[in-house]
Design a protein around this motif. Sequence first.
Motif: not given
Length: 181
Positions: A99, A103, A119, A169-170, A173, A178, A180
Amino acid sequence: RHLSGLADDWLNARLEVYASPEWTALQVEAFADVGWPALADVWAELANEFEPLLDEMSQDEDARGDTHRACPLPETITTVIGSFPTRGFPGGVVTDAAQHAVDIRIALDLDPRIDTHVTGACNQGLLSSMKHLWKVAELPSIEIRVTDTNERQQLGGETPVATVSLSAHDLFRSLGGRRSR
């Protein structure tokens, strides 16, 4: 700096204020005078020392079935994350590091996506935790469809009341708390 501090704190048993803003601030401060690329060298050295500790934590249960025995998590950690099998903690460290890598990539205006294998592995661990939390909270079931891998996961045991479709990926996150962008 935070990740170097995390490894250094574990190696030196400085976990009193684990996962608090104070803890992170102390880590950043401890390495504030270390520039790049020296910081990458520090991280590599600390990571090489930290890895055996993570390996020890991830070992299977001992003969009595005790999953908390090898490197028991300090109370300061279980206060933050709750009861947690020690063998699952290394995956959490890897997920946290991944993560932070995203960032950093975002801060540098780079493509935020990281290796799909990383991931995917992180998502499996995060979803496993979510399944447990979903069950304990007795939430309505939902289906998660990962659009770029065609994977489907269900949180909860009943017929899903909703479906969430998103990229790996989403998902990574969002499960990590978090955004993106």
